[in-house]
Design a protein around this motif. Structure first.
Motif, PDB file in Angstrom:
ATOM      1  N   GLY A   1       0.816  -1.213   0.000  1.00  0.00           N
ATOM      2  CA  GLY A   1       0.000   0.000   0.000  1.00  0.00           C
ATOM      3  C   GLY A   1       0.844   1.254   0.000  1.00  0.00           C
ATOM      4  O   GLY A   1       0.531   2.240  -0.675  1.00  0.00           O
ATOM      5  N   PHE A   2       1.948   1.234   0.766  1.00  0.00           N
ATOM      6  CA  PHE A   2       2.846   2.384   0.786  1.00  0.00           C
ATOM      7  C   PHE A   2       3.418   2.652  -0.606  1.00  0.00           C
ATOM      8  O   PHE A   2       3.381   3.779  -1.095  1.00  0.00           O
ATOM      9  CB  PHE A   2       3.984   2.161   1.796  1.00  0.00           C
ATOM     10  CG  PHE A   2       4.930   3.319   1.881  1.00  0.00           C
ATOM     11  CD1 PHE A   2       4.658   4.381   2.735  1.00  0.00           C
ATOM     12  CD2 PHE A   2       6.075   3.372   1.101  1.00  0.00           C
ATOM     13  CE1 PHE A   2       5.517   5.473   2.800  1.00  0.00           C
ATOM     14  CE2 PHE A   2       6.934   4.456   1.160  1.00  0.00           C
ATOM     15  CZ  PHE A   2       6.655   5.514   2.010  1.00  0.00           C
ATOM     16  N   LEU A   3       3.926   1.602  -1.235  1.00  0.00           N
ATOM     17  CA  LEU A   3       4.486   1.757  -2.585  1.00  0.00           C
ATOM     18  C   LEU A   3       3.420   2.202  -3.578  1.00  0.00           C
ATOM     19  O   LEU A   3       3.677   3.021  -4.466  1.00  0.00           O
ATOM     20  CB  LEU A   3       5.133   0.453  -3.045  1.00  0.00           C
ATOM     21  CG  LEU A   3       6.381   0.036  -2.268  1.00  0.00           C
ATOM     22  CD1 LEU A   3       6.820  -1.364  -2.683  1.00  0.00           C
ATOM     23  CD2 LEU A   3       7.494   1.039  -2.457  1.00  0.00           C
ATOM     24  N   PHE A   4       2.216   1.671  -3.421  1.00  0.00           N
ATOM     25  CA  PHE A   4       1.111   2.086  -4.280  1.00  0.00           C
ATOM     26  C   PHE A   4       0.834   3.576  -4.108  1.00  0.00           C
ATOM     27  O   PHE A   4       0.662   4.309  -5.085  1.00  0.00           O
ATOM     28  CB  PHE A   4      -0.156   1.272  -3.988  1.00  0.00           C
ATOM     29  CG  PHE A   4      -1.367   1.812  -4.681  1.00  0.00           C
ATOM     30  CD1 PHE A   4      -1.573   1.551  -6.026  1.00  0.00           C
ATOM     31  CD2 PHE A   4      -2.292   2.593  -4.008  1.00  0.00           C
ATOM     32  CE1 PHE A   4      -2.682   2.078  -6.695  1.00  0.00           C
ATOM     33  CE2 PHE A   4      -3.396   3.108  -4.660  1.00  0.00           C
ATOM     34  CZ  PHE A   4      -3.595   2.845  -6.007  1.00  0.00           C
ATOM     35  N   GLY A   5       0.775   4.038  -2.863  1.00  0.00           N
ATOM     36  CA  GLY A   5       0.459   5.445  -2.601  1.00  0.00           C
ATOM     37  C   GLY A   5       1.450   6.397  -3.234  1.00  0.00           C
ATOM     38  O   GLY A   5       1.071   7.398  -3.846  1.00  0.00           O
ATOM     39  N   VAL A   6       2.732   6.079  -3.099  1.00  0.00           N
ATOM     40  CA  VAL A   6       3.765   6.923  -3.702  1.00  0.00           C
ATOM     41  C   VAL A   6       3.624   6.910  -5.229  1.00  0.00           C
ATOM     42  O   VAL A   6       3.624   7.961  -5.874  1.00  0.00           O
ATOM     43  CB  VAL A   6       5.168   6.449  -3.271  1.00  0.00           C
ATOM     44  CG1 VAL A   6       6.250   7.189  -4.037  1.00  0.00           C
ATOM     45  CG2 VAL A   6       5.359   6.633  -1.767  1.00  0.00           C
ATOM     46  N   THR A   7       3.469   5.722  -5.795  1.00  0.00           N
ATOM     47  CA  THR A   7       3.359   5.591  -7.250  1.00  0.00           C
ATOM     48  C   THR A   7       2.088   6.236  -7.771  1.00  0.00           C
ATOM     49  O   THR A   7       2.096   6.927  -8.796  1.00  0.00           O
ATOM     50  CB  THR A   7       3.401   4.101  -7.653  1.00  0.00           C
ATOM     51  OG1 THR A   7       4.590   3.520  -7.126  1.00  0.00           O
ATOM     52  CG2 THR A   7       3.359   3.933  -9.151  1.00  0.00           C
ATOM     53  N   TYR A   8       0.979   6.028  -7.077  1.00  0.00           N
ATOM     54  CA  TYR A   8      -0.313   6.572  -7.496  1.00  0.00           C
ATOM     55  C   TYR A   8      -0.257   8.099  -7.558  1.00  0.00           C
ATOM     56  O   TYR A   8      -0.739   8.713  -8.512  1.00  0.00           O
ATOM     57  CB  TYR A   8      -1.388   6.109  -6.519  1.00  0.00           C
ATOM     58  CG  TYR A   8      -2.800   6.459  -6.907  1.00  0.00           C
ATOM     59  CD1 TYR A   8      -3.481   5.717  -7.864  1.00  0.00           C
ATOM     60  CD2 TYR A   8      -3.478   7.499  -6.289  1.00  0.00           C
ATOM     61  CE1 TYR A   8      -4.788   6.018  -8.213  1.00  0.00           C
ATOM     62  CE2 TYR A   8      -4.781   7.810  -6.623  1.00  0.00           C
ATOM     63  CZ  TYR A   8      -5.429   7.066  -7.588  1.00  0.00           C
ATOM     64  OH  TYR A   8      -6.726   7.365  -7.927  1.00  0.00           O
ATOM     65  N   ARG A   9       0.349   8.709  -6.553  1.00  0.00           N
ATOM     66  CA  ARG A   9       0.454  10.168  -6.533  1.00  0.00           C
ATOM     67  C   ARG A   9       1.207  10.669  -7.764  1.00  0.00           C
ATOM     68  O   ARG A   9       0.816  11.659  -8.384  1.00  0.00           O
ATOM     69  CB  ARG A   9       1.163  10.617  -5.258  1.00  0.00           C
ATOM     70  CG  ARG A   9       1.334  12.104  -5.177  1.00  0.00           C
ATOM     71  CD  ARG A   9       1.953  12.538  -3.847  1.00  0.00           C
ATOM     72  NE  ARG A   9       2.225  13.954  -3.946  1.00  0.00           N
ATOM     73  CZ  ARG A   9       3.388  14.476  -4.318  1.00  0.00           C
ATOM     74  NH1 ARG A   9       4.404  13.700  -4.584  1.00  0.00           N
ATOM     75  NH2 ARG A   9       3.546  15.777  -4.399  1.00  0.00           N
ATOM     76  N   TYR A  10       2.283  10.013  -8.129  1.00  0.00           N
ATOM     77  CA  TYR A  10       3.042  10.433  -9.314  1.00  0.00           C
ATOM     78  C   TYR A  10       2.310  10.083 -10.609  1.00  0.00           C
ATOM     79  O   TYR A  10       2.402  10.818 -11.585  1.00  0.00           O
ATOM     80  CB  TYR A  10       4.438   9.802  -9.314  1.00  0.00           C
ATOM     81  CG  TYR A  10       5.348  10.410  -8.284  1.00  0.00           C
ATOM     82  CD1 TYR A  10       5.809  11.714  -8.427  1.00  0.00           C
ATOM     83  CD2 TYR A  10       5.727   9.701  -7.163  1.00  0.00           C
ATOM     84  CE1 TYR A  10       6.640  12.291  -7.472  1.00  0.00           C
ATOM     85  CE2 TYR A  10       6.553  10.265  -6.205  1.00  0.00           C
ATOM     86  CZ  TYR A  10       6.998  11.559  -6.364  1.00  0.00           C
ATOM     87  OH  TYR A  10       7.814  12.127  -5.429  1.00  0.00           O
ATOM     88  N   ALA A  11       1.600   8.965 -10.616  1.00  0.00           N
ATOM     89  CA  ALA A  11       0.921   8.522 -11.844  1.00  0.00           C
ATOM     90  C   ALA A  11      -0.248   9.427 -12.204  1.00  0.00           C
ATOM     91  O   ALA A  11      -0.424   9.785 -13.367  1.00  0.00           O
ATOM     92  CB  ALA A  11       0.449   7.083 -11.695  1.00  0.00           C
ATOM     93  N   ILE A  12      -1.054   9.801 -11.211  1.00  0.00           N
ATOM     94  CA  ILE A  12      -2.270  10.552 -11.542  1.00  0.00           C
ATOM     95  C   ILE A  12      -2.014  12.044 -11.703  1.00  0.00           C
ATOM     96  O   ILE A  12      -2.759  12.718 -12.404  1.00  0.00           O
ATOM     97  CB  ILE A  12      -3.387  10.326 -10.515  1.00  0.00           C
ATOM     98  CG1 ILE A  12      -3.000  10.866  -9.137  1.00  0.00           C
ATOM     99  CG2 ILE A  12      -3.786   8.875 -10.456  1.00  0.00           C
ATOM    100  CD1 ILE A  12      -4.170  11.022  -8.199  1.00  0.00           C
ATOM    101  N   ARG A  13      -0.991  12.547 -11.033  1.00  0.00           N
ATOM    102  CA  ARG A  13      -0.651  13.972 -11.078  1.00  0.00           C
ATOM    103  C   ARG A  13      -1.896  14.811 -10.850  1.00  0.00           C
ATOM    104  O   ARG A  13      -2.561  14.644  -9.857  1.00  0.00           O
ATOM    105  CB  ARG A  13       0.060  14.305 -12.375  1.00  0.00           C
ATOM    106  CG  ARG A  13       1.336  13.494 -12.503  1.00  0.00           C
ATOM    107  CD  ARG A  13       2.026  13.669 -13.820  1.00  0.00           C
ATOM    108  NE  ARG A  13       3.114  12.725 -13.921  1.00  0.00           N
ATOM    109  CZ  ARG A  13       4.380  13.053 -13.875  1.00  0.00           C
ATOM    110  NH1 ARG A  13       4.735  14.301 -13.750  1.00  0.00           N
ATOM    111  NH2 ARG A  13       5.301  12.126 -13.964  1.00  0.00           N
TER     112      ARG A  13
END
Length: 159
Positions: free
Chosen positions: A71-83
């Protein structure tokens, strides 16, 4: 030594916040899903008995830790992916990508074909349930992140 990263300290803090929120969301969702699996699914279908949590042991703690870290890795990645995009396909694609990778990892770890024979449907059912569980975990994390971003508690990544 000079930092060659293009990301400011403020961006890193926002990513840490997004990762923490998503990680805790996945951990809580994992616990709720495990409880639901134990009380509802495993109790009603014999083929899903393997989903039942009989005790909080090292195995359960390890699975919870994996949900937290994923979930932590998802959160970091999601924030960058969706902008700042409002593209629902981008958001659902990120959820599906993380959910399927987690699901396939569980399938790979637990599925063994004996003598090249396909397993029966009831043997595959727990893997299907865990696959859906994986996607649901990250969907919940995405909803919580979108909610937190909408309230300006977490700032979206500026491209």
């Amino acid at each position: 030594m000079k930092d060659s990263s293009n990301f400011s300290a403020a961006e890193r803090v926002e990513s840490l916040k997004a990762g923490t929120v998503a990680g805790l969301s996945c951990l809580l969702a994992f616990g709720a899903i495990a409880l639901g699996n134990s009380l509802i699914l495993a109790d009603r279908l014999d083929s899903l008995a393997s989903l039942q949590v009989r005790e909080i042991d090292l195995n359960f703690a390890a699975r919870g830790t994996i949900a937290l870290l994923g979930g932590f890795l998802f959160g970091v990645t999601y924030r960058y992916a969706i902008r700042r995009d409002v593209n629902p396909q981008l958001k659902s694609g990120a959820v599906l990508a993380f959910g399927l990778v987690r699901a396939f990892g569980q399938l790979d770890a637990g599925l063994f074909f004996e003598s090249g024979k396909m397993p029966a449907l009831q043997e595959l059912l727990p893997f299907a349930v865990r696959g859906v569980e994986s996607v649901v975990l990250f969907a919940i994390a995405a909803l919580v992140l979108d909610w937190a971003i909408g309230r300006s508690w977490i700032k979206p990544f500026d491209s």
